[in-house]
Motif scaffolding. Structure first.
Motif, PDB file in Angstrom:
ATOM      1  N   ALA A   6       4.214   9.596   7.089  1.00 18.18           N
ATOM      2  CA  ALA A   6       2.775   9.832   6.910  1.00 18.18           C
ATOM      3  C   ALA A   6       2.395   9.856   5.443  1.00 18.18           C
ATOM      4  O   ALA A   6       1.343   9.333   5.046  1.00 18.18           O
ATOM      5  N   CYS A  40       7.315   2.996   8.019  1.00 21.22           N
ATOM      6  CA  CYS A  40       5.864   3.145   7.966  1.00 21.22           C
ATOM      7  C   CYS A  40       5.167   1.840   8.337  1.00 21.22           C
ATOM      8  O   CYS A  40       4.176   1.841   9.077  1.00 21.22           O
ATOM      9  N   LYS A  41       5.674   0.726   7.841  1.00 18.89           N
ATOM     10  CA  LYS A  41       5.075  -0.578   8.161  1.00 18.89           C
ATOM     11  C   LYS A  41       5.076  -0.815   9.664  1.00 18.89           C
ATOM     12  O   LYS A  41       4.071  -1.258  10.245  1.00 18.89           O
ATOM     13  N   ARG A  61       2.463   1.453  11.382  1.00 18.89           N
ATOM     14  CA  ARG A  61       1.095   0.984  11.172  1.00 18.89           C
ATOM     15  C   ARG A  61       0.776  -0.230  12.042  1.00 18.89           C
ATOM     16  O   ARG A  61      -0.359  -0.390  12.504  1.00 18.89           O
ATOM     17  N   ASP A 111       3.998   8.337   2.950  1.00 19.55           N
ATOM     18  CA  ASP A 111       4.078   6.960   2.455  1.00 19.55           C
ATOM     19  C   ASP A 111       2.850   6.162   2.876  1.00 19.55           C
ATOM     20  O   ASP A 111       2.292   5.378   2.096  1.00 19.55           O
ATOM     21  N   TRP A 112       2.432   6.377   4.107  1.00 23.84           N
ATOM     22  CA  TRP A 112       1.228   5.717   4.626  1.00 23.84           C
ATOM     23  C   TRP A 112       0.007   6.097   3.784  1.00 23.84           C
ATOM     24  O   TRP A 112      -0.756   5.230   3.343  1.00 23.84           O
ATOM     25  N   ASN A 146      -0.294   4.448   0.468  1.00 31.16           N
ATOM     26  CA  ASN A 146      -0.504   3.001   0.489  1.00 31.16           C
ATOM     27  C   ASN A 146      -1.668   2.589   1.387  1.00 31.16           C
ATOM     28  O   ASN A 146      -1.805   1.410   1.720  1.00 31.16           O
ATOM     29  N   ALA A 147      -2.483   3.549   1.778  1.00 30.99           N
ATOM     30  CA  ALA A 147      -3.595   3.277   2.680  1.00 30.99           C
ATOM     31  C   ALA A 147      -4.776   2.653   1.935  1.00 30.99           C
ATOM     32  O   ALA A 147      -4.935   2.822   0.725  1.00 30.99           O
TER      33      ALA A 147
END
Length: 244
Positions: free
Chosen positions: A82, A56-57, A60, A84-85, A88-89
């Motif tokens: 998605a 995910c990192k 992004r 996980d994003w 942590n968004a």
């Protein structure tokens, strides 16, 4: 509105086929960005992290230039990235989330990978001929007749941008380890699943609906690759849900 599209395990943006074009036609005022997971597509030379958070990192970082808020549409393992994003968004970073045939640690292993899929997976691992492997993978993920031209397209994709065995294993490890945090990231999300999915049981999607009271829609007979089997059905579900 800007959309981010994420594919699944060992698949890349070219595997969306005509679906991305159909989305652009259906929502002409929006912009769609097909993004590859590390180790696939234009990033096939990169090492894939062995955890979803690491993947995910990297994703992004690729889309830092895209103005928000974002809509994210993600299939299978892309749905884990998605989710996980979203958890942590930053506030307001993600406006809409659409998950397709995804799974998580909220479901038991025999639903996340259905027992009937294992003979197919073992057969795929034993395939030495790349074309046969890609054709058999299509036959596993799709419940529709697989045209020879499509099998050739997938073969060509893998020839041009091969996913290494190391990256495939690291992605598989990341997917198997993934359990979301407990908090609900958005008040609502659209969760789409196929009752005919022979890889991931649709109850994995139902688990997300039950836990967070999200919107679940089920297709009666499509396969795991729902955008390949029933692209127009997905677009109609999105049309129905977005004005909520």
């Amino acid at each position: 509105m800007h959309w981010i599209l994420l594919r699944g395990l060992t698949r890349e943006q070219a595997h969306w086929g005509s679906f991305a074009t159909r989305l652009r036609d259906a929502f002409p005022d929006d912009r769609f960005h097909t993004v590859d997971l590390p180790g696939t597509g234009v990033r096939y030379r990169e090492d894939s992290p062995a955890r979803v958070a690491g993947i995910c990192k990297k994703v992004r970082e690729q889309v830092r230039h895209v103005p928000g808020p974002l809509n994210i549409l993600a299939l299978s393992m892309g749905g884990m990235v998605a989710l996980d994003w979203a958890q942590n968004a930053m506030e307001g970073e993600i406006q809409n989330l659409i998950l397709i045939n995804t799974s998580s640690g909220f479901s038991p292993p025999w639903q996340r990978m259905r027992p009937g899929a294992w003979p197919w997976i073992l057969r795929l691992l034993g395939r030495r001929e790349l074309f046969d492997r890609e054709r058999d993978l299509l036959r596993l993920t799709s419940n529709r007749e697989v045209p020879l031209t499509l099998a050739k397209q997938w073969y060509s994709i893998q020839r041009q941008r091969p996913v290494s065995s190391r990256n495939a294993i690291r992605q598989l490890t990341a997917a198997a380890r993934y359990t979301p945090a407990q908090k609900r990231p958005l008040a609502d999300a659209l969760v789409l699943a196929s009752r005919g999915d022979r890889i991931v049981h649709w109850r994995c999607s139902a688990a997300l609906e039950a836990r967070w009271q999200w919107t679940l829609k089920l297709h009666p007979d499509a396969g795991h690759d729902l955008p390949l089997d029933e692209p127009d059905w997905i677009i109609q579900q999105i049309r129905n849900w977005l004005p909520r």
